[in-house]
Motif scaffolding. Structure first.
Motif, PDB file in Angstrom:
ATOM      1  N   THR A 147      10.317 -23.867  37.735  1.00  0.00           N
ATOM      2  CA  THR A 147       9.723 -23.642  39.059  1.00  0.00           C
ATOM      3  C   THR A 147       8.286 -23.121  38.928  1.00  0.00           C
ATOM      4  OG1 THR A 147      10.491 -21.349  39.110  1.00  0.00           O
ATOM      5  CG2 THR A 147      11.993 -23.022  40.012  1.00  0.00           C
ATOM      6  N   ASP A 172       6.906 -20.535  36.241  1.00  0.00           N
ATOM      7  CA  ASP A 172       5.798 -20.867  35.340  1.00  0.00           C
ATOM      8  C   ASP A 172       4.806 -19.708  35.268  1.00  0.00           C
ATOM      9  OD1 ASP A 172       4.354 -23.320  33.860  1.00  0.00           O
ATOM     10  OD2 ASP A 172       2.867 -22.120  34.919  1.00  0.00           O
ATOM     11  N   SER A 225       0.328 -22.775  32.322  1.00  0.00           N
ATOM     12  CA  SER A 225      -0.686 -23.820  32.519  1.00  0.00           C
ATOM     13  C   SER A 225      -1.154 -23.855  33.968  1.00  0.00           C
ATOM     14  CB  SER A 225      -0.103 -25.198  32.184  1.00  0.00           C
ATOM     15  OG  SER A 225       0.143 -25.322  30.830  1.00  0.00           O
ATOM     16  N   ARG A 243      -4.132 -30.186  23.357  1.00  0.00           N
ATOM     17  CA  ARG A 243      -2.785 -29.979  22.822  1.00  0.00           C
ATOM     18  C   ARG A 243      -2.708 -30.447  21.392  1.00  0.00           C
ATOM     19  NH1 ARG A 243       1.588 -29.584  26.335  1.00  0.00           N
ATOM     20  NH2 ARG A 243       0.867 -29.035  28.406  1.00  0.00           N
ATOM     21  N   ALA A 300      15.356 -18.231  37.937  1.00  0.00           N
ATOM     22  CA  ALA A 300      14.964 -19.390  38.764  1.00  0.00           C
ATOM     23  C   ALA A 300      15.531 -20.627  38.048  1.00  0.00           C
ATOM     24  CB  ALA A 300      13.462 -19.407  38.951  1.00  0.00           C
ATOM     25  N   GLY A 301      14.678 -21.453  37.429  1.00  0.00           N
ATOM     26  CA  GLY A 301      15.206 -22.633  36.718  1.00  0.00           C
ATOM     27  C   GLY A 301      15.880 -22.272  35.397  1.00  0.00           C
ATOM     28  N   GLY A 302      15.560 -21.106  34.865  1.00  0.00           N
ATOM     29  CA  GLY A 302      16.188 -20.630  33.628  1.00  0.00           C
ATOM     30  C   GLY A 302      15.610 -21.222  32.354  1.00  0.00           C
ATOM     31  N   THR A 303      14.555 -22.053  32.456  1.00  0.00           N
ATOM     32  CA  THR A 303      14.054 -22.741  31.257  1.00  0.00           C
ATOM     33  C   THR A 303      13.422 -21.772  30.262  1.00  0.00           C
ATOM     34  OG1 THR A 303      11.957 -23.226  32.341  1.00  0.00           O
ATOM     35  CG2 THR A 303      13.644 -24.943  32.441  1.00  0.00           C
ATOM     36  N   ASP A 304      12.923 -20.648  30.740  1.00  0.00           N
ATOM     37  CA  ASP A 304      12.405 -19.625  29.821  1.00  0.00           C
ATOM     38  C   ASP A 304      13.421 -18.493  29.650  1.00  0.00           C
ATOM     39  OD1 ASP A 304      10.557 -18.383  28.118  1.00  0.00           O
ATOM     40  OD2 ASP A 304       9.764 -17.163  29.748  1.00  0.00           O
ATOM     41  N   LEU A 305      13.947 -18.014  30.779  1.00  0.00           N
ATOM     42  CA  LEU A 305      14.821 -16.834  30.713  1.00  0.00           C
ATOM     43  C   LEU A 305      16.035 -17.066  29.808  1.00  0.00           C
ATOM     44  CD1 LEU A 305      15.424 -13.972  31.670  1.00  0.00           C
ATOM     45  CD2 LEU A 305      16.717 -14.951  33.557  1.00  0.00           C
ATOM     46  N   VAL A 360      15.446 -11.767  37.351  1.00  0.00           N
ATOM     47  CA  VAL A 360      15.416 -12.871  38.316  1.00  0.00           C
ATOM     48  C   VAL A 360      15.637 -14.164  37.533  1.00  0.00           C
ATOM     49  CG1 VAL A 360      13.879 -14.176  39.848  1.00  0.00           C
ATOM     50  CG2 VAL A 360      13.845 -11.673  39.893  1.00  0.00           C
TER      51      VAL A 360
HETATM   52  C1  LIG Z   1       9.764 -27.392  25.789  1.00  0.00           C
HETATM   53  C2  LIG Z   1       8.976 -26.673  26.843  1.00  0.00           C
HETATM   54  C3  LIG Z   1       7.649 -26.992  27.064  1.00  0.00           C
HETATM   55  C4  LIG Z   1       6.910 -26.288  28.025  1.00  0.00           C
HETATM   56  N1  LIG Z   1       5.573 -26.589  28.208  1.00  0.00           N
HETATM   57  C5  LIG Z   1       4.854 -25.857  29.079  1.00  0.00           C
HETATM   58  C6  LIG Z   1       3.465 -26.081  29.279  1.00  0.00           C
HETATM   59  O1  LIG Z   1       2.857 -26.949  28.681  1.00  0.00           O
HETATM   60  N2  LIG Z   1       2.801 -25.291  30.165  1.00  0.00           N
HETATM   61  C7  LIG Z   1       3.443 -24.304  30.872  1.00  0.00           C
HETATM   62  O2  LIG Z   1       2.811 -23.642  31.677  1.00  0.00           O
HETATM   63  N3  LIG Z   1       4.738 -24.090  30.705  1.00  0.00           N
HETATM   64  C8  LIG Z   1       5.456 -24.827  29.840  1.00  0.00           C
HETATM   65  N4  LIG Z   1       6.773 -24.581  29.692  1.00  0.00           N
HETATM   66  C9  LIG Z   1       7.364 -23.453  30.415  1.00  0.00           C
HETATM   67  C10 LIG Z   1       7.946 -23.884  31.724  1.00  0.00           C
HETATM   68  O3  LIG Z   1       6.960 -24.341  32.581  1.00  0.00           O
HETATM   69  C11 LIG Z   1       8.544 -22.622  32.259  1.00  0.00           C
HETATM   70  O4  LIG Z   1       9.602 -22.266  31.369  1.00  0.00           O
HETATM   71  C12 LIG Z   1       9.084 -22.807  33.650  1.00  0.00           C
HETATM   72  O5  LIG Z   1       8.104 -23.167  34.581  1.00  0.00           O
HETATM   73  C13 LIG Z   1       9.692 -21.499  34.065  1.00  0.00           C
HETATM   74  O6  LIG Z   1      10.284 -21.694  35.316  1.00  0.00           O
HETATM   75  P1  LIG Z   1      11.800 -21.365  35.525  1.00  0.00           P
HETATM   76  O7  LIG Z   1      12.039 -21.566  36.967  1.00  0.00           O
HETATM   77  O8  LIG Z   1      12.684 -22.121  34.594  1.00  0.00           O
HETATM   78  O9  LIG Z   1      11.784 -19.824  35.150  1.00  0.00           O
HETATM   79  P2  LIG Z   1      12.933 -18.896  34.551  1.00  0.00           P
HETATM   80  O10 LIG Z   1      13.191 -19.244  33.153  1.00  0.00           O
HETATM   81  O11 LIG Z   1      14.087 -18.838  35.481  1.00  0.00           O
HETATM   82  O12 LIG Z   1      12.162 -17.501  34.621  1.00  0.00           O
HETATM   83  C14 LIG Z   1      11.067 -17.232  33.785  1.00  0.00           C
HETATM   84  C15 LIG Z   1      10.651 -15.771  33.959  1.00  0.00           C
HETATM   85  O13 LIG Z   1      10.069 -15.582  35.240  1.00  0.00           O
HETATM   86  C16 LIG Z   1      10.828 -14.650  36.027  1.00  0.00           C
HETATM   87  N5  LIG Z   1      10.826 -15.251  37.368  1.00  0.00           N
HETATM   88  C17 LIG Z   1      11.126 -16.531  37.697  1.00  0.00           C
HETATM   89  N6  LIG Z   1      10.885 -16.741  38.997  1.00  0.00           N
HETATM   90  C18 LIG Z   1      10.427 -15.563  39.510  1.00  0.00           C
HETATM   91  C19 LIG Z   1      10.023 -15.154  40.818  1.00  0.00           C
HETATM   92  N7  LIG Z   1      10.003 -16.002  41.857  1.00  0.00           N
HETATM   93  N8  LIG Z   1       9.637 -13.869  40.985  1.00  0.00           N
HETATM   94  C20 LIG Z   1       9.618 -12.996  39.939  1.00  0.00           C
HETATM   95  N9  LIG Z   1       9.994 -13.341  38.676  1.00  0.00           N
HETATM   96  C21 LIG Z   1      10.392 -14.616  38.482  1.00  0.00           C
HETATM   97  C22 LIG Z   1      12.199 -14.593  35.365  1.00  0.00           C
HETATM   98  O14 LIG Z   1      12.829 -13.348  35.568  1.00  0.00           O
HETATM   99  C23 LIG Z   1      11.831 -14.803  33.904  1.00  0.00           C
HETATM  100  O15 LIG Z   1      11.357 -13.600  33.311  1.00  0.00           O
HETATM  101  C24 LIG Z   1       7.540 -25.294  28.781  1.00  0.00           C
HETATM  102  C25 LIG Z   1       8.893 -24.976  28.571  1.00  0.00           C
HETATM  103  C26 LIG Z   1       9.607 -25.648  27.608  1.00  0.00           C
HETATM  104  C27 LIG Z   1      11.053 -25.258  27.391  1.00  0.00           C
END
Ligand SMILES: Cc1cc2nc3c(=O)[nH]c(=O)nc-3n(C[C@H](O)[C@H](O)[C@H](O)COP(=O)(O)OP(=O)(O)OC[C@H]3O[C@@H](n4cnc5c(N)ncnc54)[C@H](O)[C@@H]3O)c2cc1C
Length: 327
Positions: free
Chosen positions: A109, A113, A163, A230, A30-35, A28
Motif C-alpha cells: 500500500t 511504502d 521510492s 537500479r 497493511a499489505g504485510g509485504t514488509d511487516l 499496524v
Molecule cells: C521484493 C520487493 C521489492 C520492493 N521494491 C521496492 C522499491 O523498489 N521501492 C519501494 O519503495 N519499495 C519497494 N518494496 C517495498 C514495498 O513497496 C513495501 O513493502 C510496501 O509498499 C509496504 O506496504 P504494505 O502495505 O505491504 O506495508 P506493511 O508491510 O503492512 O507495513 C510496513 C510498515 O508500515 C507500517 N504501516 C503500514 N501502513 C501504515 C499506516 N497506514 N499507518 C502507519 N503505519 C503503517 C507497518 O506497521 C509496518 O511497520 C519492495 C518490497 C519487496 C518485498
C-alpha cells in the motif's frame, strides 16, 4: 515466527484503540509485504497486529480542484492504474512502477511504502535501526556499506527505502495522521526523522497513530519526473533516485524541487541545485550542471562514493525527462 494476536477492525476509531502507545507491542498491518518479513526474521516481534485493510475510509483515490487524496491502504497497483496519476503525476507513476513485482504492487500500500523500514542489513540482522554493537558503536562506517548513505546523518547511515517519498515530497504532498488525540497533518518531508536511539523509529509518528491518507497538490503547470538507478530490474530497491517538480512560467522555471532518494536516512532536498534553475530555461547543459550541484556536500562512506555519480546522472536525466513534458 513468534505467535501473535490478530485483529481486523472495521473503523479507524476501533483500530486506534487497539494500538499501544509503546513501539514494538502492537503493529499496524497493511499489505504485510514488509511487516511479515520482519516478523519472520524476528526483527519485529509484536504481541498483536492490527489489520487496517478492512477500514473503508482508508481506501480510494479522490480528485478535487486542489489535487488528489490517496487513501493510505490504496495499493501501488491501484495507484498506477489511476487515470489522473498517469496523466498529471508521471514522477509518482514512475516511482510506483519501479516497485517490482506485480505481486508486491498488488499487496503493498501507499501508506506502507512510506512507513516501510530501512533495508539496512545491520538493522535486518538484529543490530537495531542504527546498526550498533553492544557499546553503542555503529557497525556501518567500518563494515560493508555499499548500499548505505551518501549523505549520512550520524548516527544514522542507512537509507530511507521509500521510492514514493521523493516524488511525493517534490510535489509538495502531505500525510494525514489519526491518533488518540485526534487528527493532524504533516508534510511528507517531515514524516522522516533520525531515530533518537538504536531502538527508536525513523518516522515522526507515535506508536498509536495511523497514516490515513496522502494529499498531493494539483500538478497542472508542474513538469515532474523521477529517474531511478537500479542494480537490476527484478525484485530490488533503487540504489539512487531523483524526483523533480518544476513550476513553469512559459518556458522558464519559476521554482524547482529536486529530491534525492536512497542516498540518505531521510530523502535529501538538493537546495543548491534547485536554486540554479530559478528563472532559467532548462537546457541539457544546465541539467548537467544542476546534476553536479546536487551531489555537492556528499559525505560518502568507504563504500558509497560511487553514488555521487549516480546522483549527477539521475538528476540530469529526471530534469531532461521533465523537459519533454507539456505542463
Ligand atoms: C521484493 C520487493 C521489492 C520492493 N521494491 C521496492 C522499491 O523498489 N521501492 C519501494 O519503495 N519499495 C519497494 N518494496 C517495498 C514495498 O513497496 C513495501 O513493502 C510496501 O509498499 C509496504 O506496504 P504494505 O502495505 O505491504 O506495508 P506493511 O508491510 O503492512 O507495513 C510496513 C510498515 O508500515 C507500517 N504501516 C503500514 N501502513 C501504515 C499506516 N497506514 N499507518 C502507519 N503505519 C503503517 C507497518 O506497521 C509496518 O511497520 C519492495 C518490497 C519487496 C518485498
Amino acid at each position: 515466527m513468534q505467535a501473535f494476536e490478530y485483529a481486523s477492525p472495521s473503523t479507524l476509531k476501533e483500530a486506534i484503540g487497539m494500538l499501544s502507545s509503546k513501539w514494538g507491542e502492537v503493529d499496524v498491518l497493511a499489505g504485510g509485504t514488509d511487516l511479515l518479513s520482519l516478523m519472520k526474521e524476528y526483527t519485529h516481534t509484536p504481541k498483536k497486529v492490527v489489520n487496517i485493510k478492512g477500514i473503508k475510509e482508508l481506501g480510494g483515490i479522490t480528485k478535487s480542484g486542489a489535487g488528489l487524496k490517496i487513501g493510505a491502504t490504496v495499493t501501488l497497483d491501484e495507484l498506477v492504474s489511476n487515470a489522473t496519476i498517469k496523466s498529471e503525476y508521471p514522477s509518482l507513476l514512475e516511482a510506483a512502477m519501479g516497485v517490482s513485482s506485480p505481486q508486491i504492487r498488488n499487496m503493498g500500500t501507499v501508506g506502507g511504502d512510506l512507513c516501510q523500514r530501512p533495508r539496512c542489513w545491520y538493522f535486518r540482522q538484529g543490530f537495531g535501526i542504527l546498526g550498533q554493537d553492544k557499546n553503542g558503536t555503529s557497525l556501518v562506517p567500518k563494515g560493508e556499506n555499499r548500499f548505505h548513505a551518501l549523505f549520512p546523518q550520524a548516527p544514522a547511515y542507512y537509507v530511507n527505502a521509500s521510492s514514493l517519498a521523493p516524488a511525493l515530497i517534490a510535489l509538495g504532498a502531505k500525510v494525514q495522521v489519526a491518533g488518540p488525540n485526534g487528527n493532524r497533518e504533516v508534510a511528507v518531508a517531515d514524516l522522516f526523522v533520525i531515530p533518537k536511539s538504536n531502538s527508536g523509529r525513523e518516522l515522526s509518528l507515535a506508536a498509536n497513530e495511523i497514516v490515513t491518507s496522502i494529499t498531493v497538490p494539483s500538478a497542472r503547470g508542474v513538469k515532474n519526473a523521477t529517474y531511478e538507478v537500479r542494480q537490476k530490474q527484478a525484485l530490488d530497491w533503487p540504489i539512487t533516485t531523483a524526483s523533480v517538480a518544476l513550476k513553469m512560467k512559459g518556458s522558464t522555471v519559476s521554482s524547482a524541487s529536486i529530491i534525492l532518494g536512497h542516498v540518505g536516512p531521510t530523502p535529501v532536498q538538493a537546495k543548491a541545485a534547485e536554486s540554479m534553475l530559478n528563472g532559467k530555461s532548462l537546457t541539457p547543459d544546465l541539467a548537467a550542471e544542476v546534476g553536479k550541484a546536487a551531489a555537492q556536500g556528499a559525505q560518502p562512506l568507504n563504500g558509497t562514493a560511487y553514488k555521487a555519480q549516480l546522483v549527477r546522472t539521475a538528476v540530469k536525466r529526471a530534469l531532461l525527462e521533465a523537459l519533454k513534458q507539456r505542463a
